[in-house]
Design a protein around this motif. Structure first.
Motif, PDB file in Angstrom:
ATOM      1  N   LEU A   1       0.824  -1.232   0.000  1.00 39.80           N
ATOM      2  CA  LEU A   1       0.000   0.000   0.000  1.00 39.80           C
ATOM      3  C   LEU A   1       0.851   1.272   0.000  1.00 39.80           C
ATOM      4  O   LEU A   1       0.357   2.352  -0.311  1.00 39.80           O
ATOM      5  CB  LEU A   1      -0.955   0.015   1.209  1.00 39.80           C
ATOM      6  N   LEU A   2       2.126   1.112   0.361  1.00 38.87           N
ATOM      7  CA  LEU A   2       3.010   2.291   0.385  1.00 38.87           C
ATOM      8  C   LEU A   2       3.575   2.628  -1.000  1.00 38.87           C
ATOM      9  O   LEU A   2       4.174   3.672  -1.203  1.00 38.87           O
ATOM     10  CB  LEU A   2       4.177   2.045   1.357  1.00 38.87           C
ATOM     11  N   LYS A   3       3.373   1.718  -1.967  1.00 44.06           N
ATOM     12  CA  LYS A   3       3.904   1.951  -3.324  1.00 44.06           C
ATOM     13  C   LYS A   3       3.149   3.098  -3.999  1.00 44.06           C
ATOM     14  O   LYS A   3       1.965   3.332  -3.730  1.00 44.06           O
ATOM     15  CB  LYS A   3       3.768   0.677  -4.178  1.00 44.06           C
ATOM     16  N   ASP A   4       3.847   3.791  -4.887  1.00 42.62           N
ATOM     17  CA  ASP A   4       3.287   4.985  -5.538  1.00 42.62           C
ATOM     18  C   ASP A   4       1.956   4.760  -6.247  1.00 42.62           C
ATOM     19  O   ASP A   4       1.096   5.632  -6.253  1.00 42.62           O
ATOM     20  CB  ASP A   4       4.285   5.515  -6.599  1.00 42.62           C
ATOM     21  N   ASP A   5       1.808   3.578  -6.864  1.00 42.88           N
ATOM     22  CA  ASP A   5       0.583   3.368  -7.658  1.00 42.88           C
ATOM     23  C   ASP A   5      -0.680   3.279  -6.795  1.00 42.88           C
ATOM     24  O   ASP A   5      -1.790   3.271  -7.316  1.00 42.88           O
ATOM     25  CB  ASP A   5       0.722   2.114  -8.546  1.00 42.88           C
ATOM     26  N   CYS A   6      -0.518   3.242  -5.468  1.00 43.97           N
ATOM     27  CA  CYS A   6      -1.689   3.175  -4.586  1.00 43.97           C
ATOM     28  C   CYS A   6      -2.128   4.559  -4.101  1.00 43.97           C
ATOM     29  O   CYS A   6      -3.084   4.669  -3.321  1.00 43.97           O
ATOM     30  CB  CYS A   6      -1.407   2.299  -3.362  1.00 43.97           C
ATOM     31  N   GLU A   7      -1.443   5.575  -4.541  1.00 38.65           N
ATOM     32  CA  GLU A   7      -1.718   6.922  -4.051  1.00 38.65           C
ATOM     33  C   GLU A   7      -3.176   7.343  -4.248  1.00 38.65           C
ATOM     34  O   GLU A   7      -3.792   7.934  -3.378  1.00 38.65           O
ATOM     35  CB  GLU A   7      -0.812   7.917  -4.775  1.00 38.65           C
ATOM     36  N   ASN A   8      -3.725   7.004  -5.427  1.00 35.03           N
ATOM     37  CA  ASN A   8      -5.108   7.422  -5.706  1.00 35.03           C
ATOM     38  C   ASN A   8      -6.127   6.308  -5.517  1.00 35.03           C
ATOM     39  O   ASN A   8      -7.266   6.437  -5.955  1.00 35.03           O
ATOM     40  CB  ASN A   8      -5.209   7.976  -7.130  1.00 35.03           C
ATOM     41  N   GLY A   9      -5.700   5.236  -4.901  1.00 25.75           N
ATOM     42  CA  GLY A   9      -6.654   4.176  -4.615  1.00 25.75           C
ATOM     43  C   GLY A   9      -6.105   2.801  -4.910  1.00 25.75           C
ATOM     44  O   GLY A   9      -4.986   2.651  -5.408  1.00 25.75           O
ATOM     45  N   PHE A  10      -6.930   1.793  -4.577  1.00 24.18           N
ATOM     46  CA  PHE A  10      -6.524   0.397  -4.783  1.00 24.18           C
ATOM     47  C   PHE A  10      -7.754  -0.479  -4.625  1.00 24.18           C
ATOM     48  O   PHE A  10      -8.774  -0.040  -4.068  1.00 24.18           O
ATOM     49  CB  PHE A  10      -5.464  -0.010  -3.737  1.00 24.18           C
ATOM     50  N   LEU A  11      -7.627  -1.715  -5.132  1.00 18.22           N
ATOM     51  CA  LEU A  11      -8.665  -2.715  -4.898  1.00 18.22           C
ATOM     52  C   LEU A  11      -8.001  -3.908  -4.215  1.00 18.22           C
ATOM     53  O   LEU A  11      -7.149  -4.578  -4.809  1.00 18.22           O
ATOM     54  CB  LEU A  11      -9.306  -3.172  -6.216  1.00 18.22           C
ATOM     55  N   LEU A  12      -8.362  -4.144  -2.967  1.00 19.86           N
ATOM     56  CA  LEU A  12      -7.837  -5.304  -2.242  1.00 19.86           C
ATOM     57  C   LEU A  12      -8.755  -6.497  -2.491  1.00 19.86           C
ATOM     58  O   LEU A  12      -9.975  -6.382  -2.323  1.00 19.86           O
ATOM     59  CB  LEU A  12      -7.776  -4.995  -0.746  1.00 19.86           C
ATOM     60  N   ASP A  13      -8.166  -7.627  -2.894  1.00 19.77           N
ATOM     61  CA  ASP A  13      -8.959  -8.830  -3.208  1.00 19.77           C
ATOM     62  C   ASP A  13      -8.410  -9.969  -2.340  1.00 19.77           C
ATOM     63  O   ASP A  13      -7.260 -10.368  -2.490  1.00 19.77           O
ATOM     64  CB  ASP A  13      -8.796  -9.078  -4.727  1.00 19.77           C
ATOM     65  N   GLY A  14      -9.244 -10.434  -1.407  1.00 22.12           N
ATOM     66  CA  GLY A  14      -8.807 -11.527  -0.529  1.00 22.12           C
ATOM     67  C   GLY A  14      -8.070 -11.050   0.714  1.00 22.12           C
ATOM     68  O   GLY A  14      -7.495 -11.843   1.441  1.00 22.12           O
ATOM     69  N   PHE A  15      -8.104  -9.779   0.970  1.00 21.84           N
ATOM     70  CA  PHE A  15      -7.540  -9.182   2.187  1.00 21.84           C
ATOM     71  C   PHE A  15      -8.416  -7.994   2.563  1.00 21.84           C
ATOM     72  O   PHE A  15      -8.748  -7.208   1.671  1.00 21.84           O
ATOM     73  CB  PHE A  15      -6.102  -8.695   1.952  1.00 21.84           C
ATOM     74  N   PRO A  16      -8.782  -7.808   3.825  1.00 29.34           N
ATOM     75  CA  PRO A  16      -8.508  -8.659   4.981  1.00 29.34           C
ATOM     76  C   PRO A  16      -9.398  -9.902   5.022  1.00 29.34           C
ATOM     77  O   PRO A  16     -10.451  -9.941   4.413  1.00 29.34           O
ATOM     78  CB  PRO A  16      -8.839  -7.729   6.163  1.00 29.34           C
ATOM     79  N   ARG A  17      -8.935 -10.892   5.772  1.00 30.87           N
ATOM     80  CA  ARG A  17      -9.648 -12.150   5.911  1.00 30.87           C
ATOM     81  C   ARG A  17      -9.882 -12.514   7.370  1.00 30.87           C
ATOM     82  O   ARG A  17     -10.474 -13.552   7.659  1.00 30.87           O
ATOM     83  CB  ARG A  17      -8.805 -13.267   5.292  1.00 30.87           C
ATOM     84  N   THR A  18      -9.366 -11.707   8.280  1.00 33.46           N
ATOM     85  CA  THR A  18      -9.604 -11.912   9.719  1.00 33.46           C
ATOM     86  C   THR A  18      -9.817 -10.525  10.336  1.00 33.46           C
ATOM     87  O   THR A  18      -9.425  -9.515   9.736  1.00 33.46           O
ATOM     88  CB  THR A  18      -8.370 -12.543  10.407  1.00 33.46           C
ATOM     89  N   ILE A  19     -10.406 -10.518  11.535  1.00 32.69           N
ATOM     90  CA  ILE A  19     -10.608  -9.230  12.228  1.00 32.69           C
ATOM     91  C   ILE A  19      -9.237  -8.597  12.505  1.00 32.69           C
ATOM     92  O   ILE A  19      -9.065  -7.393  12.370  1.00 32.69           O
ATOM     93  CB  ILE A  19     -11.377  -9.443  13.561  1.00 32.69           C
ATOM     94  N   PHE A  20      -8.246  -9.422  12.828  1.00 32.11           N
ATOM     95  CA  PHE A  20      -6.901  -8.907  13.094  1.00 32.11           C
ATOM     96  C   PHE A  20      -6.383  -8.147  11.867  1.00 32.11           C
ATOM     97  O   PHE A  20      -5.854  -7.045  11.968  1.00 32.11           O
ATOM     98  CB  PHE A  20      -5.952 -10.070  13.454  1.00 32.11           C
ATOM     99  N   GLN A  21      -6.557  -8.748  10.677  1.00 37.31           N
ATOM    100  CA  GLN A  21      -6.100  -8.097   9.440  1.00 37.31           C
ATOM    101  C   GLN A  21      -6.878  -6.807   9.180  1.00 37.31           C
ATOM    102  O   GLN A  21      -6.310  -5.805   8.724  1.00 37.31           O
ATOM    103  CB  GLN A  21      -6.259  -9.042   8.241  1.00 37.31           C
ATOM    104  N   ALA A  22      -8.185  -6.824   9.475  1.00 37.86           N
ATOM    105  CA  ALA A  22      -9.006  -5.627   9.237  1.00 37.86           C
ATOM    106  C   ALA A  22      -8.572  -4.481  10.151  1.00 37.86           C
ATOM    107  O   ALA A  22      -8.462  -3.325   9.713  1.00 37.86           O
ATOM    108  CB  ALA A  22     -10.480  -5.956   9.458  1.00 37.86           C
TER     109      ALA A  22
END
Ligand code: AP5
Ligand code: ZN
Length: 215
Positions: free
Chosen positions: A72-93
């Motif tokens: 998420l720290l990479k430049d291409d995530c600056e204007n958004g992202f689509l996470l697929d399969g994450f988060p999968r636990t409350i801890f991850q969320a």
């Protein structure tokens, strides 16, 4: 646009991700794809992840969370992202929420794709993936023009090791136990969008894009 695709194995997350990332010009971040790439390259992470994935179990949170935070720290995530399969636990969320807070960002949507269990098994067991370009097909619902051959690049179509029926059933049970509580978690935050994932692929895609555009 910062969004998450939530849904059980075989719900159509990867399939719909293709449409969403094109529509909103955001990167597709699939933890499953990242782990599979690491397995292919024989990395230390890949070796560890494989032990869990082959059994239909979740890869431990401590391996998964750091990986996503770095991505998420990479430049291409600056204007958004689509996470697929994450988060999968409350801890991850919770970890995702703190990471986004520290970057002054917040989630816009959690797209929850709903499909009944019998159909999930049929979809996962019949899935075939191109070994060269990664394009996904299905032996009945999304057939390639020539059996076993990718329409995109002519590569060979293979079945994922964890798509054996027994492992799929295990993955669905793991989803119900460890991931389903996230529906409630994000409903309380008011950002969940429920989608009927049993309709044909194109219709599901249109519905998701329309709902995401409506905010
Ligand atoms: P991952 O790769 O994320 O797999 P998954 O969540 O189990 O999801 P799938 O890839 O099986 O399904 P999908 O919803 O993307 O369906 P698809 O679009 O392909 O994770 C794999 C493993 O990695 C996990 O078990 C775990 O070990 C590990 N892992 C990953 N993330 C982790 C995390 N955050 N924490 C811990 N461990 C993690 O569609 C399926 C089939 O159906 C295709 O053939 C498709 O053509 C067809 N299809 C799709 N939509 C439709 C439709 N509407 N109608 C008819 N057919 C359709
Ligand atoms: Zn291909």
């Amino acid at each position: 646009m910062r969004a998450i695709l939530l849904g059980p194995p075989g719900a159509g997350k990867g399939t719909q991700a293709e449409t969403i990332v094109k529509e909103f010009s955001i990167p597709h971040i699939s933890t499953g794809d990242i782990f599979r790439q690491n397995i292919k390259e024989g990395t230390v992470l890949g070796k560890k992840a494989k032990e869990y994935m082959d059994q239909g179990l979740l890869v431990p949170d401590e391996l998964t969370v750091e990986l996503v935070k770095d991505r998420l720290l990479k430049d291409d995530c600056e204007n958004g992202f689509l996470l697929d399969g994450f988060p999968r636990t409350i801890f991850q969320a919770d970890a995702l929420e703190s990471a986004l807070e520290s970057m002054n960002q917040k989630l816009d949507y959690v797209i929850n794709i709903i499909v009944k269990k019998e159909l999930l098994v049929e979809r996962a067991v019949g899935r075939r993936i191109c070994k060269d370009c990664g394009q996904t097909f299905h032996i009945s619902f999304n057939k390639p023009s020539k059996e076993g051959i990718c329409d995109n690049c002519g590569g060979e179509l293979l079945q994922r090791k964890d798509d054996a029926e027994e492992t799929v059933t295990k993955r669905i049970n793991v989803y119900q136990e460890q991931t389903e509580p996230l529906i409630d978690y994000y409903t309380k935050k008011g950002i969940i969008v429920n989608i009927d994932g049993e309709k044909p692929i194109a219709e599901v895609g249109k519905e998701i894009v329309a709902k995401m555009r409506n905010k």
